[in-house]
Each structure stands twice: as structure tokens, then as C-alpha cells.
Design an enzyme around this catalytic site. Structure first.
Site, short mmCIF file in Angstrom:
data_model
loop_
_atom_site.label_atom_id
_atom_site.label_comp_id
_atom_site.label_asym_id
_atom_site.label_seq_id
_atom_site.Cartn_x
_atom_site.Cartn_y
_atom_site.Cartn_z
N SER A 179 -27.67 32.97 -18.43
CA SER A 179 -28.35 31.80 -18.97
C SER A 179 -28.21 31.73 -20.48
CB SER A 179 -29.83 31.86 -18.60
OG SER A 179 -30.55 30.84 -19.27
N LYS B 138 -37.37 20.91 -8.94
CA LYS B 138 -37.60 21.89 -10.00
C LYS B 138 -38.83 21.60 -10.86
CE LYS B 138 -34.00 23.53 -12.25
NZ LYS B 138 -34.07 24.97 -11.93
N TYR C 151 -38.10 35.05 -18.81
CA TYR C 151 -36.95 34.64 -18.01
C TYR C 151 -35.65 34.97 -18.72
CZ TYR C 151 -33.18 31.63 -16.46
OH TYR C 151 -31.95 31.17 -16.07
#
Length: 316
Positions: free
Chosen positions: A114, A178, A141
Site C-alpha cells: 500500500s 467499503k 494499517y
């Protein structure tokens, strides 16, 4: 057999559809299939078997010799989640288990990293592997993804081919589930549809005017094109950026949504929520030269092209 984890999710389901379109139909879909709303993402696609993510590691150990390729896309992707233990378990340790079995069974692997690993971008947005250990993500995250990237680079034993893809701001079909983590394109479309107007976050950084915060927005169709190219390529292992390579403002994006919906622009600004304000990225832009250097030459959608395709074909 080709395995896709995160199969009913946003990118995973688009990837399976792309694989089917190229006549790859022996697909092992891995995910948590409890949510009926997400399961419709793979309705009608050619899938050989569905495996619950909690059962997958055991299944892979027993069946790895039959697997030709793994796309490990599944992850906990909520950037506002602060359960470090859960993120470490689901994103870092789970991926280590997949990695080790790819070595054992000689399976090529593409996994999702990411752009959240870049933090504020104080070290830039270059996918130079010597620089990766220096990165400082802004949330658990991003840290869970960073921890795996660093671990992977440290390993003496690696899969015969492996790539970690640092996804930037991906948008496109099948992201409706989401919630807050869906793209700004999705939120803009729905807000404009319901109110004929769009509210953007005000800038709290004097270097950026309101709405001129910048992101590298990349259309999901480009993302899955790169994934399949890597499956066919199978050399030059490593960690690669995956964005459009061009930072654009939230104003640019919102104007593109109004245009795609054929509605007059009505844009105003609200304060950025305090729970994300001190961890807010004002600029991201993928340096894509590394992927280009190994031979990827397909043109990416511009923001306007991607937004128009997404809205006109999938939302309106």
C-alpha cells in the site's frame, strides 16, 4: 489453478473478471463469504472453488502443488482501525504464511502492499527497496503493510517470483461495500446524486488551498492490467509502486464527476475530521519508472477518462 484472495472485495473481484476474460477459469476464490452484499461482486464469474480465508493456509499447504499463481489481495484495509493486534495478524502474519508456502510449493506470488506505507512522504514516493525500511506510515494499517514489506526484503529464501504492489488511491467498480474507505469518486457520485452538490475537506495546511490536496488516483482497470502482466512476465521480483504516476487535486476529481454526471458544479468545503486530521496526506504521487523499466508500457487512464468510464458504465 490461480488463487485470488480478497476475492469478493473491490480489486479481487475485478481481477477475477479480468482473468476470466483472458480464459483463466480455474480460479480459487479466498475470502470471508459471510456478507451477501459483497458476494454479488463475483456472481456470474467462473470460479472453481470458494475457500474461507481462515481455512486457506491449511488448504494451500495440502494443495499447493496444484496452484500455478497466487494473487494475495485480501487484507484489513481500514486506515482508521487502531487494533494493532488484529492488523498484524490479518495483514502481516497471514501474508508471511502465504509467502512461506509459496516457497515450499514453488508458487509465484503477487501481493498487495500500500502507498499508506509512505506516510507523509518525507522520503518521497520512490519504490527504491533500499529506502523502504526508512518509511514511517501514519496509521496501524500502513504499518502492517510496511512491516511485511521490510520482512520480505530481509528474507534469504523467497518465492521463485514475487512482487509487492504499493497500491495508491484505487477507484472503480465493486467498491460500494467499503463505506468510509471507498474512493472519493464513489462518495462524490453519491453525494452529488443525492444533493446536487459536493463537500470537500478544507485544507488545514497553509501550503495547500482548499480542495487542492493532491492524490495519485488510479483506475482499478489499470491495476488489474498490471497484475496480469506480472503473472505473464514472471521475472524482476521486488516491490513496485502502482499508481497512475500523476498527482491530481480533489477539485479535479470532483469536477470530473460533475461532468460525467452532466450536472452543474456546486462545491463547498468542510473541516477535515479531527480523528484523521493529523494523519492526513496532502500529496501522494507514485514514481512509476521502476515498473516501466521492466517493460510495462500500457498507457494508464487519465483521471477524467477513468471517472467517466466508471460512472457512465457502472453507476448511472
Amino acid at each position: 489453478m490461480i488463487v485470488v484472495t480478497g476475492a469478493v472485495g473491490f480489486i479481487g473481484s475485478q481481477l477475477i473478471e479480468k482473468l476470466n476474460n483472458e480464459n483463466f477459469n480455474d480460479i480459487i476464490a479466498v475470502d470471508n463469504f459471510d456478507r451477501e452484499d459483497k458476494n454479488k461482486n463475483i456472481a456470474g464469474l467462473k470460479i472453481s472453488k470458494r475457500i474461507d480465508r481462515d481455512q486457506f493456509i491449511n488448504w494451500l499447504d495440502l494443495n499447493g502443488q496444484k496452484v500455478e499463481f497466487i494473487f494475495h489481495i485480501g487484507a484489513k484495509t481500514d486506515t482508521t482501525l487502531f487494533d494493532v493486534e488484529l492488523l498484524t495478524k490479518m495483514n502481516t502474519e497471514y501474508t508471511k504464511s502465504v509467502w512461506k508456502l509459496c516457497i515450499k510449493h514453488q508458487i509465484p506470488l503477487v501481493y498487495a502492499s500500500s502507498a499508506a506505507t509512505y506516510g507523509l512522504g518525507e522520503f518521497g514516493y520512490d519504490d527504491n527497496e533500499e529506502e523502504i525500511p526508512k518509511l514511517k506510515p501514519l496509521n496501524p494499517y500502513g504499518q502492517s503493510k510496511q512491516d511485511f514489506d521490510v520482512w520480505a526484503l530481509e528474507q534469504d529464501k523467497k518465492p521463485l517470483f514475487w512482487v509487492g504492489l504499493k497500491f495508491f488511491n484505487v477507484y472503480g467498480p465493486n467498491e460500494y461495500h467499503k463505506g468510509r474507505m471507498a474512493s472519493v469518486v464513489w462518495h462524490a457520485y453519491n453525494q452529488i446524486k443525492n444533493t446536487d452538490a459536493m463537500k470537500l475537506f478544507r485544507s488545514h495546511n497553509p501550503e495547500f488551498k482548499d480542495g487542492e490536496q493532491m492524490r495519485d488516483f488510479v483506475y482499478v482497470k489499470d491495476v488489474v492490467d498490471v497484475c496480469l502482466w506480472l503473472m505473464h512476465h514472471r521475472k524482476d521480483s521486488g516491490i513496485y509502486n502502482l499508481g497512475s504516476g500523476k498527482a491530481r487535486t480533489f477539485l479535479d476529481l470532483t469536477k470530473a464527476v460533475f461532468k460525467a454526471m452532466d450536472k452543474p458544479e456546486d462545491i463547498s468545503f468542510i473541516d477535515t475530521p479531527e480523528d484523521i486530521r493529523d494523519k492526513y496526506q496532502y500529496f501522494t504521487e507514485a514514481n512509476m519508472s521502476k515498473l516501466v523499466s521492466i517493460g510495462y508500457n500500457k498507457k494508464f487512464h487519465t483521471l477524467e477518462e477513468g471517472v467517466d468510464d466508471y460512472i457512465s458504465k457502472f453507476l448511472i
